[in-house]
Scaffold this active site. Structure first.
Site, short mmCIF file in Angstrom:
data_model
loop_
_atom_site.label_atom_id
_atom_site.label_comp_id
_atom_site.label_asym_id
_atom_site.label_seq_id
_atom_site.Cartn_x
_atom_site.Cartn_y
_atom_site.Cartn_z
N PRO A 196 0.82 -1.22 0.00
CA PRO A 196 0.00 0.00 0.00
C PRO A 196 0.85 1.27 0.00
CG PRO A 196 -0.60 -1.46 1.82
CD PRO A 196 0.64 -2.00 1.20
N HIS A 197 0.39 2.25 -0.74
CA HIS A 197 1.06 3.55 -0.81
C HIS A 197 0.08 4.55 -1.42
CE1 HIS A 197 1.68 1.46 -4.60
NE2 HIS A 197 1.70 2.65 -5.18
#
Length: 148
Positions: free
Chosen positions: A65-66
């Site tokens: 995730p980012h």
């Protein structure tokens, strides 16, 4: 370097989560606790997955995730959580997910070296399994030091 971005306070092991969103939020909370992001970055990570689907699932059992730098990044950082029970993220090929590596960067270029090291790590199936089964935060750091 990747190892310079990881500290024991940004690692949690055998985390219980109900779904992908909770897993992403827990990884983001570690980034926030380490001073790398504002709380709005966590919402941005979740919203990116809602908008684009499970693009963050980058290999068998691993999610990354980012969000964008302008979504509240204060400094480049990485957090790592292993999930007690693997979670479906909606990626038929690589689900279920057991390892969540959350990432943030202040710009789109300054983190390229760390990302290239992360790619090398992701190619090492033995190292990934070792981290998924690690019993301590120190063990995770030691595994990463051996690889990068």
């Amino acid at each position: 370097m990747l190892i310079d971005l990881i500290s024991e306070n940004a690692i949690e092991l055998a985390v219980s989560t109900e779904n992908w969103e909770e897993a992403v939020r827990k990884g983001g909370e570690l980034l926030e606790r380490s001073g790398a992001v504002e709380s709005r970055y966590i919402d941005a990570m979740v919203n990116m997955v809602r908008k684009l689907g499970p693009y963050i699932v980058i290999s068998k059992g691993v999610a990354f995730p980012h969000a964008r730098p302008e979504d509240g990044v204060l400094k480049t950082g990485i957090s790592i959580i292993t999930l007690k029970d693997a979670i479906e993220f909606g990626d038929e090929e690589n689900d279920p997910i057991k390892l969540v590596i959350s990432f943030c960067s202040t710009d789109s270029e300054g983190h390229l070296h760390a990302l290239s090291e992360l790619v090398d790590f992701l190619r090492d199936e033995k190292a990934i399994k070792s981290i998924m089964n690690a019993k301590s935060k120190r063990e995770v750091i030691d595994i990463l030091k051996e690889i990068v």
